[in-house]
Design a protein around this motif. Structure first.
Motif, PDB file in Angstrom:
ATOM      1  N   UNK A  17     -13.431 -17.250  34.302  1.00 20.74           N
ATOM      2  CA  UNK A  17     -13.031 -15.864  34.353  1.00 20.74           C
ATOM      3  C   UNK A  17     -11.799 -15.601  33.427  1.00 20.74           C
ATOM      4  N   UNK A  18     -11.648 -16.576  32.423  1.00 22.69           N
ATOM      5  CA  UNK A  18     -10.253 -16.333  31.432  1.00 22.69           C
ATOM      6  C   UNK A  18     -10.756 -16.116  29.991  1.00 22.69           C
ATOM      7  N   UNK A  19      -9.733 -15.511  29.204  1.00 23.81           N
ATOM      8  CA  UNK A  19     -10.038 -15.263  27.834  1.00 23.81           C
ATOM      9  C   UNK A  19      -9.085 -16.095  27.152  1.00 23.81           C
ATOM     10  N   UNK A  20      -9.430 -16.706  25.913  1.00 26.36           N
ATOM     11  CA  UNK A  20      -8.516 -17.431  24.986  1.00 26.36           C
ATOM     12  C   UNK A  20      -8.618 -16.995  23.633  1.00 26.36           C
ATOM     13  N   UNK A  21      -7.566 -17.348  22.947  1.00 28.08           N
ATOM     14  CA  UNK A  21      -7.588 -17.221  21.566  1.00 28.08           C
ATOM     15  C   UNK A  21      -7.452 -18.560  20.922  1.00 28.08           C
ATOM     16  N   UNK A  22      -8.599 -19.136  20.290  1.00 28.35           N
ATOM     17  CA  UNK A  22      -8.675 -20.267  19.660  1.00 28.35           C
ATOM     18  C   UNK A  22      -8.126 -19.936  18.302  1.00 28.35           C
ATOM     19  N   UNK A  23      -7.096 -20.862  17.741  1.00 28.61           N
ATOM     20  CA  UNK A  23      -6.410 -20.536  16.429  1.00 28.61           C
ATOM     21  C   UNK A  23      -7.021 -22.009  15.564  1.00 28.61           C
ATOM     22  N   UNK A  24      -7.127 -21.614  14.670  1.00 26.68           N
ATOM     23  CA  UNK A  24      -7.487 -22.871  13.502  1.00 26.68           C
ATOM     24  C   UNK A  24      -6.796 -22.683  12.171  1.00 26.68           C
ATOM     25  N   UNK A  25      -6.076 -23.592  11.744  1.00 27.78           N
ATOM     26  CA  UNK A  25      -5.625 -23.635  10.306  1.00 27.78           C
ATOM     27  C   UNK A  25      -6.213 -24.825   9.734  1.00 27.78           C
ATOM     28  N   UNK A  26      -5.989 -25.163   8.394  1.00 30.05           N
ATOM     29  CA  UNK A  26      -6.324 -26.434   7.927  1.00 30.05           C
ATOM     30  C   UNK A  26      -5.749 -27.380   8.345  1.00 30.05           C
ATOM     31  N   UNK A  27      -4.609 -27.313   9.024  1.00 32.85           N
ATOM     32  CA  UNK A  27      -3.738 -28.481   9.665  1.00 32.85           C
ATOM     33  C   UNK A  27      -3.987 -28.702  10.988  1.00 32.85           C
ATOM     34  N   UNK A  28      -4.506 -27.734  11.690  1.00 34.82           N
ATOM     35  CA  UNK A  28      -4.326 -27.987  13.397  1.00 34.82           C
ATOM     36  C   UNK A  28      -5.052 -27.005  14.084  1.00 34.82           C
ATOM     37  N   UNK A  29      -5.594 -27.102  15.282  1.00 31.75           N
ATOM     38  CA  UNK A  29      -6.327 -26.275  16.268  1.00 31.75           C
ATOM     39  C   UNK A  29      -5.642 -26.195  17.586  1.00 31.75           C
ATOM     40  N   UNK A  30      -5.389 -25.066  18.210  1.00 30.66           N
ATOM     41  CA  UNK A  30      -4.846 -24.864  19.466  1.00 30.66           C
ATOM     42  C   UNK A  30      -5.467 -23.548  20.152  1.00 30.66           C
ATOM     43  N   UNK A  31      -5.060 -23.407  21.319  1.00 28.83           N
ATOM     44  CA  UNK A  31      -5.496 -22.234  22.005  1.00 28.83           C
ATOM     45  C   UNK A  31      -4.415 -21.613  22.924  1.00 28.83           C
ATOM     46  N   UNK A  32      -4.590 -20.323  23.126  1.00 25.02           N
ATOM     47  CA  UNK A  32      -3.712 -19.420  23.999  1.00 25.02           C
ATOM     48  C   UNK A  32      -4.368 -18.901  25.003  1.00 25.02           C
ATOM     49  N   UNK A  33      -4.018 -18.772  26.401  1.00 28.83           N
ATOM     50  CA  UNK A  33      -4.795 -17.745  27.188  1.00 28.83           C
ATOM     51  C   UNK A  33      -4.089 -16.398  27.136  1.00 28.83           C
ATOM     52  N   UNK A  34      -4.865 -15.386  27.038  1.00 30.40           N
ATOM     53  CA  UNK A  34      -4.522 -14.213  27.383  1.00 30.40           C
ATOM     54  C   UNK A  34      -4.383 -13.783  28.840  1.00 30.40           C
ATOM     55  N   UNK A  35      -2.998 -13.645  29.179  1.00 27.15           N
ATOM     56  CA  UNK A  35      -2.686 -13.341  30.676  1.00 27.15           C
ATOM     57  C   UNK A  35      -2.637 -11.969  30.790  1.00 27.15           C
ATOM     58  N   UNK A  36      -2.177 -11.219  29.995  1.00 24.27           N
ATOM     59  CA  UNK A  36      -1.917  -9.570  30.025  1.00 24.27           C
ATOM     60  C   UNK A  36      -2.031  -8.935  28.804  1.00 24.27           C
ATOM     61  N   UNK A  37      -2.788  -8.032  28.670  1.00 26.78           N
ATOM     62  CA  UNK A  37      -2.979  -7.176  27.306  1.00 26.78           C
ATOM     63  C   UNK A  37      -3.021  -5.583  27.826  1.00 26.78           C
ATOM     64  N   UNK A  38      -2.095  -4.856  27.076  1.00 28.09           N
ATOM     65  CA  UNK A  38      -2.145  -3.222  27.368  1.00 28.09           C
ATOM     66  C   UNK A  38      -1.745  -2.593  26.033  1.00 28.09           C
ATOM     67  N   UNK A  39      -1.679  -1.506  25.822  1.00 29.74           N
ATOM     68  CA  UNK A  39      -1.249  -0.922  24.576  1.00 29.74           C
ATOM     69  C   UNK A  39       0.082  -1.286  24.278  1.00 29.74           C
ATOM     70  N   UNK A  40       0.887  -1.520  24.932  1.00 24.55           N
ATOM     71  CA  UNK A  40       2.226  -1.682  24.916  1.00 24.55           C
ATOM     72  C   UNK A  40       2.627  -3.256  25.129  1.00 24.55           C
ATOM     73  N   UNK A  41       2.001  -4.082  25.880  1.00 26.58           N
ATOM     74  CA  UNK A  41       2.381  -5.454  26.006  1.00 26.58           C
ATOM     75  C   UNK A  41       1.206  -6.398  25.886  1.00 26.58           C
ATOM     76  N   UNK A  42       1.803  -7.539  25.679  1.00 26.62           N
ATOM     77  CA  UNK A  42       0.538  -8.685  25.242  1.00 26.62           C
ATOM     78  C   UNK A  42       1.363  -9.983  25.906  1.00 26.62           C
ATOM     79  N   UNK A  43       0.892 -10.809  26.728  1.00 27.27           N
ATOM     80  CA  UNK A  43       1.171 -11.903  27.332  1.00 27.27           C
ATOM     81  C   UNK A  43       0.217 -13.123  27.011  1.00 27.27           C
ATOM     82  N   UNK A  44       0.768 -14.141  26.330  1.00 21.63           N
ATOM     83  CA  UNK A  44      -0.049 -15.320  26.034  1.00 21.63           C
ATOM     84  C   UNK A  44       0.713 -16.719  26.608  1.00 21.63           C
ATOM     85  N   UNK A  45      -0.209 -17.333  27.046  1.00 27.49           N
ATOM     86  CA  UNK A  45       0.198 -18.847  27.506  1.00 27.49           C
ATOM     87  C   UNK A  45      -0.340 -19.942  26.834  1.00 27.49           C
ATOM     88  N   UNK A  46       0.539 -20.998  26.001  1.00 24.46           N
ATOM     89  CA  UNK A  46      -0.256 -22.037  25.501  1.00 24.46           C
ATOM     90  C   UNK A  46      -0.676 -23.318  26.262  1.00 24.46           C
TER      91      UNK A  46
END
Length: 139
Positions: free
Chosen positions: A93-122
């Motif tokens: 029941x969670x949504x993650x942003x999985x990032x990738x560059x040529x050097x690394x990969x990592x992910x952050x969980x989206x804890x909260x998102x609205x029109x004015x606020x965004x909270x991510x946790x690594x």
């Protein structure tokens, strides 16, 4: 003992009442976001009153990118060619942003998102609270 049980119950109810991020909320991430505060797992909080860079997100069909941009005095942004690829991943029941560059990969969980606020946790349990930036000009 009764106090500990009562406190545990209250915390459980509060956590259950927290709204979960829905797949349709991911579209709200698109655009410019400025880091407002960073909170470490031990509760230390660092506020960012002025940010030299702002994050720009562009996500469509569960993929996209994030770029660091620099606000300029004329209200525009200075942009370079570097970006981080993003894939949206739904796990339980969670949504993650999985990032990738040529050097690394990592992910952050989206804890909260609205029109004015965004909270991510690594993965290190560090929370990043973003707000929509307010443009500054010298006019």
């Amino acid at each position: 003992m009764r106090k500990a049980v009562l406190i545990g119950f209250v915390l459980l109810v509060l956590m259950a009442c927290q709204e979960k991020v829905k797949p349709e909320d991911v579209a709200k991430i698109n655009g410019y976001w400025e880091i407002e505060t960073v909170t470490t797992p031990d509760g230390n909080e660092k506020e960012y009153n002025i940010s030299e860079t702002i994050d720009y997100f562009e996500i469509k069909n569960d993929s996209g990118f994030r770029k660091k941009v620099m606000p300029q005095f004329d209200g525009k942004y200075l942009v370079n060619d570097k970006s981080e690829k993003i894939k949206i991943v739904h796990e339980e029941d969670r949504i993650y942003l999985n990032y990738a560059t040529e050097y690394s990969t990592w992910k952050e969980e989206i804890l909260e998102v609205s029109d004015e606020k965004l909270v991510l946790k690594n993965a290190s349990e560090i929370e990043y609270q973003y707000k929509k930036p307010t443009p500054f000009t010298l006019k």
